[in-house]
Design a protein around this motif. Structure first.
Motif, PDB file in Angstrom:
ATOM      1  N   GLN A 152     -18.757  34.220  10.663  1.00 25.49           N
ATOM      2  CA  GLN A 152     -17.696  33.280  11.005  1.00 25.49           C
ATOM      3  C   GLN A 152     -16.446  34.012  11.476  1.00 25.49           C
ATOM      4  O   GLN A 152     -15.820  33.643  12.470  1.00 25.49           O
ATOM      5  N   GLY A 153     -16.075  35.062  10.735  1.00 26.75           N
ATOM      6  CA  GLY A 153     -14.890  35.834  11.109  1.00 26.75           C
ATOM      7  C   GLY A 153     -15.114  36.593  12.401  1.00 26.75           C
ATOM      8  O   GLY A 153     -14.278  36.569  13.310  1.00 26.75           O
ATOM      9  N   ALA A 154     -16.275  37.230  12.510  1.00 28.80           N
ATOM     10  CA  ALA A 154     -16.531  38.076  13.685  1.00 28.80           C
ATOM     11  C   ALA A 154     -16.634  37.231  14.953  1.00 28.80           C
ATOM     12  O   ALA A 154     -16.308  37.700  16.041  1.00 28.80           O
ATOM     13  N   ALA A 155     -17.071  35.978  14.802  1.00 27.56           N
ATOM     14  CA  ALA A 155     -17.226  35.121  15.980  1.00 27.56           C
ATOM     15  C   ALA A 155     -15.881  34.855  16.650  1.00 27.56           C
ATOM     16  O   ALA A 155     -15.817  34.524  17.821  1.00 27.56           O
ATOM     17  N   GLN A 156     -14.805  35.014  15.909  1.00 25.20           N
ATOM     18  CA  GLN A 156     -13.477  34.758  16.484  1.00 25.20           C
ATOM     19  C   GLN A 156     -12.778  36.031  16.928  1.00 25.20           C
ATOM     20  O   GLN A 156     -11.678  35.978  17.463  1.00 25.20           O
ATOM     21  N   ALA A 157     -13.372  37.171  16.623  1.00 26.02           N
ATOM     22  CA  ALA A 157     -12.607  38.420  16.743  1.00 26.02           C
ATOM     23  C   ALA A 157     -12.638  39.027  18.137  1.00 26.02           C
ATOM     24  O   ALA A 157     -13.600  38.882  18.879  1.00 26.02           O
ATOM     25  N   ASP A 158     -11.555  39.718  18.461  1.00 21.80           N
ATOM     26  CA  ASP A 158     -11.475  40.483  19.700  1.00 21.80           C
ATOM     27  C   ASP A 158     -11.758  41.958  19.413  1.00 21.80           C
ATOM     28  O   ASP A 158     -12.316  42.669  20.231  1.00 21.80           O
ATOM     29  N   VAL A 159     -11.315  42.381  18.241  1.00 23.15           N
ATOM     30  CA  VAL A 159     -11.419  43.790  17.882  1.00 23.15           C
ATOM     31  C   VAL A 159     -12.084  43.874  16.510  1.00 23.15           C
ATOM     32  O   VAL A 159     -11.721  43.144  15.596  1.00 23.15           O
ATOM     33  N   GLY A 160     -13.057  44.774  16.385  1.00 20.50           N
ATOM     34  CA  GLY A 160     -13.677  45.013  15.084  1.00 20.50           C
ATOM     35  C   GLY A 160     -13.085  46.278  14.494  1.00 20.50           C
ATOM     36  O   GLY A 160     -12.924  47.276  15.196  1.00 20.50           O
ATOM     37  N   ILE A 161     -12.717  46.216  13.239  1.00 11.80           N
ATOM     38  CA  ILE A 161     -12.284  47.445  12.559  1.00 11.80           C
ATOM     39  C   ILE A 161     -13.370  47.735  11.531  1.00 11.80           C
ATOM     40  O   ILE A 161     -13.481  47.052  10.505  1.00 11.80           O
ATOM     41  N   LEU A 162     -14.205  48.693  11.879  1.00 14.95           N
ATOM     42  CA  LEU A 162     -15.350  49.024  11.022  1.00 14.95           C
ATOM     43  C   LEU A 162     -14.873  50.044  10.000  1.00 14.95           C
ATOM     44  O   LEU A 162     -14.555  51.185  10.343  1.00 14.95           O
ATOM     45  N   VAL A 163     -14.795  49.605   8.753  1.00 13.48           N
ATOM     46  CA  VAL A 163     -14.256  50.473   7.705  1.00 13.48           C
ATOM     47  C   VAL A 163     -15.421  51.199   7.029  1.00 13.48           C
ATOM     48  O   VAL A 163     -16.373  50.579   6.549  1.00 13.48           O
ATOM     49  N   ILE A 164     -15.320  52.525   7.023  1.00 15.15           N
ATOM     50  CA  ILE A 164     -16.381  53.382   6.474  1.00 15.15           C
ATOM     51  C   ILE A 164     -15.768  54.180   5.331  1.00 15.15           C
ATOM     52  O   ILE A 164     -14.710  54.789   5.509  1.00 15.15           O
ATOM     53  N   SER A 165     -16.413  54.170   4.190  1.00 10.73           N
ATOM     54  CA  SER A 165     -15.898  55.005   3.104  1.00 10.73           C
ATOM     55  C   SER A 165     -16.452  56.413   3.256  1.00 10.73           C
ATOM     56  O   SER A 165     -17.664  56.612   3.331  1.00 10.73           O
ATOM     57  N   ALA A 166     -15.533  57.401   3.280  1.00 14.97           N
ATOM     58  CA  ALA A 166     -15.969  58.802   3.388  1.00 14.97           C
ATOM     59  C   ALA A 166     -16.300  59.380   2.014  1.00 14.97           C
ATOM     60  O   ALA A 166     -16.812  60.494   1.916  1.00 14.97           O
ATOM     61  N   ARG A 167     -16.009  58.625   0.943  1.00 13.35           N
ATOM     62  CA  ARG A 167     -16.251  59.149  -0.415  1.00 13.35           C
ATOM     63  C   ARG A 167     -17.714  59.560  -0.560  1.00 13.35           C
ATOM     64  O   ARG A 167     -18.604  58.878  -0.050  1.00 13.35           O
ATOM     65  N   ARG A 168     -17.910  60.681  -1.262  1.00 15.25           N
ATOM     66  CA  ARG A 168     -19.269  61.201  -1.388  1.00 15.25           C
ATOM     67  C   ARG A 168     -20.198  60.133  -1.969  1.00 15.25           C
ATOM     68  O   ARG A 168     -19.884  59.508  -2.976  1.00 15.25           O
TER      69      ARG A 168
END
Ligand code: GTP
Ligand code: MG
Length: 640
Positions: free
Chosen positions: A300-316
């Motif tokens: 639902q959220g992505a269907a409205q979005a122009d920009v995706g901010i893909l959050v990746i955890s670098a924690r081991r």
């Protein structure tokens, strides 16, 4: 641009659309333990409505004032100049007893956008007076609106706009307004409210996606904090609350995670919504849940979005879990692309964690694993994907660059443009993005996300194409009903028009039942199409263990813009072998990794366009058993 980027690039505007899902490396997660109903309603709320806490104090004050007179025969000592009382009384149609009863029930009262507006305004004014150091900081609720400085009196004088706030933080309490009395509210005249010109700054919807616990809400919350859209005292309250739960680091996430369940578990459930702006742009944050069980909300959220901010955890360990089979990193990145995200910013988060310590090696490890996968989803990595290492918790590289003493290698990487950007912080990257695929002169297309009644029918939507103008006639598809746009609101502000890319509340001259989630508000003269029978090109990204064969009769849920509909495959027209490119006519079945052209039958007519004519209404995903099994583009359809 590297050749590999050209290959398989899924440019939402391009005439060619090449599926390259690389299914051998793409593995969506196992079925959710308790997947929510596929047909659940829009789960989007306004994070800034979390100002409810602040609000409760005001309501209590107003209530005390009204109660004081309740036991006596005398006329109650109500402060008639109190804006909250004035607005409540107006909603109660001038019935003082009813207005007092309404003040008894803050939750129901907060369902009225005009109440939210007046409280926002007085809360902002109170804050300013109480804390000189923070007098310029807008309250989170005030940040609802570009007009945060509006006075309480002004809010009280003008019947407030119906907007996202109404469907917002109180969404869970929706439908409880009946407590205020059954009688229908008289329609107040709308004369005092004047529409203003739309803010000329470009507006972008940002959807924060990624695996559970990657830090999406913390980053979203910190952006609002760092840009002064949350005041210091609210943060202090959240700090205290987080401490009481023995989860001190959760306080920033509380700005976005506003309901009790989310705070108790530390997991987002509904898509949180908040606004901020810079000198050159306006942004809406859509903070999606990472948990597998809530993918439909994320869609639902992505269907409205122009920009995706893909959050990746670098924690081991966390990067690995998020990226492996069963992790949401892959499914979210693919869904975002299919749903039309124009740019992707990959945020390598938690760089401050002691297992990472701003290590260049760890950053390189994450990005080098992600790049081939993102290419396989169809992203043109060099052109449309940027990488930023940061800490959502400390704020380093969010608004201000990380200290060179902490991270000596970042400045040089930025100078060399190695991460596909010359900007050193997330907010700088955002300011530089430009949506080149908007068509304000095209036929109007506003897919409906949700709707409610507030002295008229209000549809929540995003203008995907064209310009929405108050006072014009529109056609609602697929019902073809013609109605009038009575008013247009961007956040709580009434505007005369809203161009492509704006999130809007549209007041329509029809009933609530006439306009539903998945319907599209269109130009009367140039409406979109609607169909139940589609010809589509479909890439089978991963079929389920229970149903590993895709053939006639295969049933799934079809997600296209804001619409969700049951569907079944009625015919396989052709299949293309992924390796050899060989096309088989009328195959009996297809397997995972295959690309097929198929006819699909939908349970009900859905507003659509051919992908080549308008990608936003021409691309879809198929889901079943809590998994995304396929992505597709509409080649043709029967008008029906
Ligand atoms: P869901 O909504 O459940 O998908 O999670 P989320 O991605 O919104 O994660 P959230 O922001 O709730 O953070 C999860 C945990 O990671 C919390 O304990 C945060 O404090 C922690 N966290 C988030 N960002 C950072 C960061 O930059 N550094 C460190 N060290 N911890 C962080
Ligand atoms: Mg979250």
């Amino acid at each position: 641009m590297a050749d590999e980027d050209k290959k398989g690039a899924l440019n939402p505007n391009a005439k060619s659309f090449t599926f390259n899902p690389n299914a051998s490396t793409w593995a969506p997660p196992a079925a959710a333990a308790a997947p929510p109903a596929q047909s659940q309603p829009a789960a989007i709320r306004t994070a800034q409505a979390a100002a409810t806490d602040k609000v409760t104090d005001q309501l209590a004050a107003a209530k005390i004032a009204s109660q004081a007179g309740e036991g006596s025969d005398d006329e109650e000592p109500i402060d008639e100049t109190d804006p909250l009382w004035q607005v409540t009384l107006r909603i109660a149609g001038g019935d003082r007893a009813r207005a007092k009863r309404m003040l008894e029930n803050p939750d129901a009262l907060m369902a009225h956008p005009e109440i939210v507006a007046v409280i926002d305004a007085t809360a902002a004014a109170d804050d300013a007076a109480a804390d000189e150091d923070w007098e310029t900081a807008a309250s989170p609720a005030a940040a609802h609106s570009q007009e945060a400085e509006e006075t309480a009196a002004a809010a009280a004088a003008a019947p407030a706009a119906a907007a996202e706030g109404g469907a917002g933080g109180d969404k869970a309490d929706g439908g409880e307004e009946g407590d205020e009395g059954e009688d229908a509210e008289p329609e107040p005249a709308e004369t005092t409210e004047t529409a203003i010109e739309e803010d000329p700054r470009e507006h972008l919807n940002l959807v924060f996606i990624g695996h559970v616990d990657a830090g999406k809400s913390t980053l979203s919350g910190n952006i609002l904090y760092l840009t002064d859209f949350v005041d210091k005292r609210t943060i202090e309250r959240y700090e205290r609350e987080a401490k009481q739960r023995n989860r001190e680091s959760w306080f920033l996430a509380y700005i976005m995670d506003t309901n009790e369940e989310e705070r108790a578990k530390g997991k987002t459930v509904e898509v949180g919504r908040a606004h901020f702006h810079s000198d050159v742009k306006r942004f809406t944050i859509l903070d999606a849940p990472g948990h597998n069980a809530y993918v439909p909300n994320m869609i639902q959220g992505a269907a409205q979005a122009d920009v995706g901010i893909l959050v990746i955890s670098a924690r081991r360990g966390e990067f690995e879990t998020g990226f492996e089979k069963g992790g949401q990193t892959r499914e979210h990145a693919l869904l975002a692309k299919t749903l039309g995200v124009r740019y992707l910013i990959v945020v390598i988060n938690k760089m401050d964690d002691h297992t990472v310590n701003w290590s260049r090696e760890r950053f390189d490890e994450c990005t080098s694993k992600l790049k081939p996968f993102l290419r396989s989803c169809g992203y043109a990595v060099k052109k449309d994907v940027m990488f930023v290492p940061l800490s959502g918790l400390t704020g380093a590289n969010v608004k201000v660059r990380v200290e060179p003493a902490v991270c000596p290698w970042w400045d040089k990487l930025v100078a060399d443009g190695e991460n596909n950007t010359q900007q050193g912080t997330l907010l700088e990257v955002l300011d530089r993005l430009h949506m080149d695929n908007r068509d304000p002169a095209g036929p109007l297309r506003c897919p409906v996300l949700d709707r409610y009644t507030d002295r008229g029918t209000i549809a929540l939507s995003k203008v995907e194409q064209g310009t929405l103008r108050a006072g014009t006639k529109v056609m609602i598809m697929p019902t073809k009903q013609v109605t009038r746009v009575e008013a247009v609101y961007i956040n709580e502000t009434r505007v005369s028009s809203a161009k492509t890319g704006e999130n809007v509340s549209i007041k329509l001259a029809c009933t609530e039942a006439d306009v539903q989630k998945g319907f599209v508000v269109c130009d009367e003269a140039r409406p979109c199409h609607a169909s139940k029978t589609l010809l589509a090109q479909i890439a089978l990204v991963e079929l389920t263990e229970q149903r590993p064969i895709f053939s006639s009769g295969y049933e799934a849920i079809f997600h296209c813009h804001t619409a969700e509909e049951e569907c079944a495959v009625i015919d396989l027209v052709s299949a293309t072998d992924k390796k050899t490119g060989k096309v088989t006519r009328r195959p009996r079945f297809a397997k995972e990794g295959g690309v097929v052209t198929a006819k699909i039958r939908l349970a009900r007519s859905v507003p659509v366009e051919k992908y080549d004519d308008m990608p936003q209404l021409g691309r879809f995903t198929l889901r079943t058993e809590g998994k995304t099994i396929a992505i597709g583009k509409i080649l043709d359809f029967k008008n029906e």
